[in-house]
Motif scaffolding. Sequence first.
Motif, mmCIF file in Angstrom:
data_model
loop_
_atom_site.group_PDB
_atom_site.id
_atom_site.type_symbol
_atom_site.label_atom_id
_atom_site.label_comp_id
_atom_site.label_asym_id
_atom_site.label_seq_id
_atom_site.Cartn_x
_atom_site.Cartn_y
_atom_site.Cartn_z
ATOM 1 N N GLY A 171 0.819 -1.204 0.000
ATOM 2 C CA GLY A 171 0.000 0.000 0.000
ATOM 3 C C GLY A 171 0.851 1.251 0.000
ATOM 4 O O GLY A 171 0.459 2.281 -0.561
ATOM 5 N N ARG A 176 -3.102 -1.913 -3.873
ATOM 6 C CA ARG A 176 -4.066 -2.480 -2.925
ATOM 7 C C ARG A 176 -4.131 -3.991 -3.102
ATOM 8 O O ARG A 176 -4.171 -4.493 -4.228
ATOM 9 C CB ARG A 176 -5.449 -1.876 -3.146
ATOM 10 C CG ARG A 176 -5.511 -0.384 -2.862
ATOM 11 C CD ARG A 176 -6.811 0.231 -3.324
ATOM 12 N NE ARG A 176 -6.909 0.236 -4.781
ATOM 13 C CZ ARG A 176 -7.766 0.962 -5.472
ATOM 14 N NH1 ARG A 176 -8.616 1.743 -4.847
ATOM 15 N NH2 ARG A 176 -7.784 0.915 -6.794
ATOM 16 N N GLY A 222 -9.506 0.341 0.651
ATOM 17 C CA GLY A 222 -8.190 -0.039 1.138
ATOM 18 C C GLY A 222 -8.178 -1.175 2.138
ATOM 19 O O GLY A 222 -7.173 -1.395 2.817
#
Length: 255
Positions: A171, A176, A222
Amino acid sequence: MTETVLITGATSGIGAEFARQFAARGCDLVLVARSPGPLEEAAATYRALGVGAETIAADLLEDDGLARVLDRLRTAGGDHRAPVTVLVNNAGYGLVGPFADNALEDEIRHLRIHVEVPLALAHAALQSMRPRRSGTIITVASVAGFTPRGTYGAAKAAMISFSRWANPAYGREGIRVTAVCPGFVRTEFHQRMGMETSSVPAALWLDTGLVVREALRDTAAGKAVSVPGLRYKTLVALARVAPSSLVARLAARGR
């Protein structure tokens, strides 16, 4: 830039739904499955909608098939093919028998398709995503990964653990990584493995549309792990605190 999404197991079930929802967003597709006929039919449907659709007919348990998909994922755009910006690891199947009753070769192939293959594809995808500092890797796992559920659950637990680590690790580079963990989904999955599901309560069945919508929402937010459906979110939370013996008995009844 238009997203280019590579999906394994793309012609049926959850994989086909990922393809439909990404196509509805205007993304180009790279569809991977074993059978050329269904692949070309699916690709023609998307092309008629104005969506770019490549096909790779490949058995991911064969070296040649896996190598061709790995090569496509490593493409950085220099050979007139757009780089893959989203990888969806969806291909897989289940074994109906208990571990000790299955042939060892069957168990090893089962482990490969659920762990070795998605890890290999994720590794290849990262080679082109990291220099661009962007990308998405989605792996279809299962709520079985949160329970004592034989080697299927063990394999899915491995991919959940990988995503929990990889999501924050990569990340920082704009990538992701999400494990999607559905429960019972109305697809051909259980019929293909010969599993009896008549005792599963209707309330526990999910449709592919909901699974993929929630998966894409959680990925965009996320999250390292997505558990579609409120009932399954509750069940996963309970599995983490309930006695292991109780969780094992309940898990033995389903996927």
